[in-house]
Design a protein around this motif. Structure first.
Motif, PDB file in Angstrom:
ATOM      1  N   THR A  57      44.405  40.498  45.368  1.00 60.14           N
ATOM      2  CA  THR A  57      45.632  40.561  44.502  1.00 60.14           C
ATOM      3  C   THR A  57      45.295  40.428  43.079  1.00 60.14           C
ATOM      4  O   THR A  57      46.076  40.881  42.410  1.00 60.14           O
ATOM      5  CB  THR A  57      46.533  39.541  45.153  1.00 60.14           C
ATOM      6  OG1 THR A  57      46.697  39.496  46.432  1.00 60.14           O
ATOM      7  CG2 THR A  57      47.962  39.484  44.677  1.00 60.14           C
ATOM      8  N   HIS A  66      43.898  43.261  41.408  1.00 66.30           N
ATOM      9  CA  HIS A  66      44.762  44.396  41.089  1.00 66.30           C
ATOM     10  C   HIS A  66      45.761  44.061  39.989  1.00 66.30           C
ATOM     11  O   HIS A  66      46.362  44.948  39.252  1.00 66.30           O
ATOM     12  CB  HIS A  66      45.344  44.635  42.463  1.00 66.30           C
ATOM     13  CG  HIS A  66      44.738  45.776  43.445  1.00 66.30           C
ATOM     14  ND1 HIS A  66      44.647  46.859  43.195  1.00 66.30           N
ATOM     15  CD2 HIS A  66      43.892  45.443  44.293  1.00 66.30           C
ATOM     16  CE1 HIS A  66      43.758  47.448  43.929  1.00 66.30           C
ATOM     17  NE2 HIS A  66      43.448  46.592  44.853  1.00 66.30           N
ATOM     18  N   GLY A  67      46.103  42.835  39.941  1.00 69.57           N
ATOM     19  CA  GLY A  67      46.956  42.253  38.876  1.00 69.57           C
ATOM     20  C   GLY A  67      46.285  42.544  37.335  1.00 69.57           C
ATOM     21  O   GLY A  67      46.977  42.778  36.598  1.00 69.57           O
ATOM     22  N   GLU A  86      43.787  44.674  36.860  1.00 66.48           N
ATOM     23  CA  GLU A  86      43.783  46.178  36.516  1.00 66.48           C
ATOM     24  C   GLU A  86      45.180  46.469  36.072  1.00 66.48           C
ATOM     25  O   GLU A  86      45.158  47.425  35.059  1.00 66.48           O
ATOM     26  CB  GLU A  86      43.448  46.858  37.879  1.00 66.48           C
ATOM     27  CG  GLU A  86      43.626  48.284  37.709  1.00 66.48           C
ATOM     28  CD  GLU A  86      42.967  48.943  38.815  1.00 66.48           C
ATOM     29  OE1 GLU A  86      43.542  49.005  40.084  1.00 66.48           O
ATOM     30  OE2 GLU A  86      42.005  49.901  38.704  1.00 66.48           O
ATOM     31  N   ASP A  87      46.315  46.175  36.514  1.00 71.72           N
ATOM     32  CA  ASP A  87      47.589  46.592  36.115  1.00 71.72           C
ATOM     33  C   ASP A  87      47.878  46.289  34.541  1.00 71.72           C
ATOM     34  O   ASP A  87      48.040  46.995  33.883  1.00 71.72           O
ATOM     35  CB  ASP A  87      48.568  45.777  37.030  1.00 71.72           C
ATOM     36  CG  ASP A  87      49.865  46.179  36.469  1.00 71.72           C
ATOM     37  OD1 ASP A  87      50.270  47.589  36.561  1.00 71.72           O
ATOM     38  OD2 ASP A  87      50.861  45.616  36.238  1.00 71.72           O
ATOM     39  N   TYR A 128      45.615  48.457  32.486  1.00 72.34           N
ATOM     40  CA  TYR A 128      46.041  49.900  32.444  1.00 72.34           C
ATOM     41  C   TYR A 128      46.985  49.933  31.304  1.00 72.34           C
ATOM     42  O   TYR A 128      47.030  50.803  30.425  1.00 72.34           O
ATOM     43  CB  TYR A 128      46.515  50.241  33.732  1.00 72.34           C
ATOM     44  CG  TYR A 128      47.125  51.783  33.688  1.00 72.34           C
ATOM     45  CD1 TYR A 128      46.404  52.797  34.146  1.00 72.34           C
ATOM     46  CD2 TYR A 128      48.375  52.130  33.426  1.00 72.34           C
ATOM     47  CE1 TYR A 128      46.431  53.922  34.107  1.00 72.34           C
ATOM     48  CE2 TYR A 128      48.767  53.398  33.475  1.00 72.34           C
ATOM     49  CZ  TYR A 128      48.070  54.340  33.898  1.00 72.34           C
ATOM     50  OH  TYR A 128      48.345  55.620  33.751  1.00 72.34           O
ATOM     51  N   GLN A 169      45.318  50.749  28.182  1.00 71.46           N
ATOM     52  CA  GLN A 169      44.884  51.891  28.303  1.00 71.46           C
ATOM     53  C   GLN A 169      43.076  51.754  28.529  1.00 71.46           C
ATOM     54  O   GLN A 169      42.322  52.503  28.315  1.00 71.46           O
ATOM     55  CB  GLN A 169      44.950  52.818  27.146  1.00 71.46           C
ATOM     56  CG  GLN A 169      46.418  52.979  26.780  1.00 71.46           C
ATOM     57  CD  GLN A 169      46.759  54.355  26.085  1.00 71.46           C
ATOM     58  OE1 GLN A 169      46.003  54.418  25.101  1.00 71.46           O
ATOM     59  NE2 GLN A 169      47.629  55.111  26.288  1.00 71.46           N
ATOM     60  N   TYR A 170      43.099  50.662  29.438  1.00 72.37           N
ATOM     61  CA  TYR A 170      41.516  50.534  29.865  1.00 72.37           C
ATOM     62  C   TYR A 170      41.097  51.404  30.921  1.00 72.37           C
ATOM     63  O   TYR A 170      42.124  51.899  31.906  1.00 72.37           O
ATOM     64  CB  TYR A 170      41.358  49.312  30.311  1.00 72.37           C
ATOM     65  CG  TYR A 170      40.664  48.220  29.151  1.00 72.37           C
ATOM     66  CD1 TYR A 170      41.601  48.265  27.961  1.00 72.37           C
ATOM     67  CD2 TYR A 170      39.923  47.174  29.548  1.00 72.37           C
ATOM     68  CE1 TYR A 170      41.048  47.084  27.038  1.00 72.37           C
ATOM     69  CE2 TYR A 170      39.598  46.386  28.420  1.00 72.37           C
ATOM     70  CZ  TYR A 170      40.137  46.289  27.144  1.00 72.37           C
ATOM     71  OH  TYR A 170      39.709  45.604  26.208  1.00 72.37           O
ATOM     72  N   ARG A 171      39.969  51.812  31.216  1.00 66.41           N
ATOM     73  CA  ARG A 171      39.538  52.759  32.384  1.00 66.41           C
ATOM     74  C   ARG A 171      38.872  51.753  33.279  1.00 66.41           C
ATOM     75  O   ARG A 171      37.908  50.915  32.989  1.00 66.41           O
ATOM     76  CB  ARG A 171      38.569  53.672  32.008  1.00 66.41           C
ATOM     77  CG  ARG A 171      39.285  55.387  31.856  1.00 66.41           C
ATOM     78  CD  ARG A 171      40.067  55.070  30.447  1.00 66.41           C
ATOM     79  NE  ARG A 171      40.781  56.249  30.297  1.00 66.41           N
ATOM     80  CZ  ARG A 171      41.374  56.445  29.119  1.00 66.41           C
ATOM     81  NH1 ARG A 171      41.761  55.683  28.106  1.00 66.41           N
ATOM     82  NH2 ARG A 171      41.927  57.825  28.846  1.00 66.41           N
ATOM     83  N   THR A 172      39.579  51.378  34.270  1.00 71.51           N
ATOM     84  CA  THR A 172      39.277  50.368  35.373  1.00 71.51           C
ATOM     85  C   THR A 172      38.965  51.066  36.754  1.00 71.51           C
ATOM     86  O   THR A 172      39.596  52.113  37.062  1.00 71.51           O
ATOM     87  CB  THR A 172      40.270  49.259  35.392  1.00 71.51           C
ATOM     88  OG1 THR A 172      41.493  50.096  35.902  1.00 71.51           O
ATOM     89  CG2 THR A 172      40.456  48.754  34.053  1.00 71.51           C
ATOM     90  N   TYR A 173      38.301  50.312  37.600  1.00 69.74           N
ATOM     91  CA  TYR A 173      38.723  50.646  38.960  1.00 69.74           C
ATOM     92  C   TYR A 173      38.063  49.525  40.096  1.00 69.74           C
ATOM     93  O   TYR A 173      37.365  48.645  39.446  1.00 69.74           O
ATOM     94  CB  TYR A 173      37.257  51.752  39.206  1.00 69.74           C
ATOM     95  CG  TYR A 173      37.571  52.414  40.737  1.00 69.74           C
ATOM     96  CD1 TYR A 173      38.864  53.173  40.798  1.00 69.74           C
ATOM     97  CD2 TYR A 173      36.746  52.286  41.827  1.00 69.74           C
ATOM     98  CE1 TYR A 173      39.267  53.529  42.102  1.00 69.74           C
ATOM     99  CE2 TYR A 173      36.937  52.944  43.082  1.00 69.74           C
ATOM    100  CZ  TYR A 173      38.104  53.612  43.111  1.00 69.74           C
ATOM    101  OH  TYR A 173      38.592  54.115  44.492  1.00 69.74           O
ATOM    102  N   VAL A 223      45.700  35.944  36.419  1.00 76.41           N
ATOM    103  CA  VAL A 223      45.383  37.260  35.740  1.00 76.41           C
ATOM    104  C   VAL A 223      45.450  36.958  34.490  1.00 76.41           C
ATOM    105  O   VAL A 223      44.478  37.473  33.632  1.00 76.41           O
ATOM    106  CB  VAL A 223      46.625  38.203  36.254  1.00 76.41           C
ATOM    107  CG1 VAL A 223      46.774  39.545  34.985  1.00 76.41           C
ATOM    108  CG2 VAL A 223      46.756  38.672  37.454  1.00 76.41           C
TER     109      VAL A 223
END
Lengths: 204, 204
Positions: B48, B51-52, B54-55, B58, B61-65, B192
């Motif tokens: 959780t 993903h938070g 990552e959000d 984003y 404009q970061y490139r994440t995975y 986060v």
């Protein structure tokens, strides 16, 4: 239970897990994601062409990554040898990693001999239709052997390398690849151009 | 040998293989690449929070995975079970894939229990100093078990799930993680925020 604990637990329940999807990533990158799967004999130009394509795509600000023996064989697949079973597992893992990169919104280029039709078909299935472009670097064994950049053909002829594709192990040519590059007739630059044209044509 | 063959071979020899490096990719992405390795009990909030984060990234404009059980356990590691040996191999492969993503210029977030110190230390070694941030999602077993989002603790107590971390298999807490998140005291949003602050502090 403390109040803070209660707060955390509640917020955990109501928290909407945000999902950054492949679509959002591609939107950010301003291009589609796809696998360009180069296959062909050792010395047929797979890795060189893949890196040439990557260079062109970088100029367009594409997000790309090349998977090849250099970054996979000693790492992720460092536990695998060259038996048929291990080769199969090698290609399976590369396919799965390619899938993750495609999900991450990237154009991933793979440069492995990948001699068996069944293994490549399995990767195509893992990736799903439209996400996997098979690019056959077609080149006569004679030319590949004359190039012999890594000196492997010589060793294979001497029997020092076992189960070497083209010499002591078969190469099963693709039956309906998305692209064929006759690398013993075209220059590298011409091959790169054809791959870029494929991407442009398919809107990737 | 035909002239065209000669041409191709020559061009192959003089072709300078262009190398798009990690540095160039990070330059294009406008951020550094790094692994954020979340570790902690099942239900401690790893996925959780990942993903938070990552959000948030984003939005910048970061490139994440995010690598987690959802996209790894059935694919790349689909051949592995839950024996100690298989768990070890599972974490090793994830570490190797994370290394590829870091090389590709991305911020990769991994969300796996990864209970064993030795396995995490090995991944740290694979990644190299400065590329691996261990983030410990610290949460009491009591709270994790009460949350029991996936119903796994109940099954573990009933003996239906073997070697379950925290119940029938040990969790070895990190000794010097880059960040500790007390997820039974902080909200997800606060967690986060702390991860983002870590990235900002380290210039990633």
């Amino acid at each position: 239970m403390s109040e803070t604990t209660e707060k955390a637990k509640s917020s955990n329940v109501v928290w909407h897990c945000p999902a950054i999807t492949r679509e959002l990533r591609c939107q950010l990158n301003n291009h589609n994601s796809v696998v360009l799967w180069f296959t062909g004999l050792s010395g047929s130009g797979k890795s060189t062409i893949a890196h040439g394509v990557e260079d062109q795509l970088y100029q367009r600000q594409y997000r790309t990554y090349v998977l090849d023996g250099d970054n996979v064989r000693h790492g992720l697949c460092g536990d695998l040898g060259f038996s048929n079973q291990d080769r199969q597992e090698n290609i399976r893992r590369i396919g799965e990693v390619a899938r993750l990169f495609v999900d991450a919104g990237m154009v991933v280029l793979t440069a492995f001999i990948s001699p068996f039709r069944q293994d490549r078909a399995r990767v195509r299935e893992i990736l799903g239709e439209g996400n996997f472009y098979e690019i056959y670097c077609r080149c006569s064994l004679e030319v590949c052997e004359e190039r012999d950049v890594k000196g492997l053909y010589k060793k294979a002829r001497q029997g020092l390398v076992k189960e070497f594709t083209g010499i002591s192990s078969p190469y099963e040519a693709p039956e309906s690849p998305e692209l064929i590059l006759d690398t013993d007739q075209l220059t590298i630059a011409e091959c790169v151009e054809k791959v870029i044209a494929l991407l442009d044509k398919t809107g990737s």
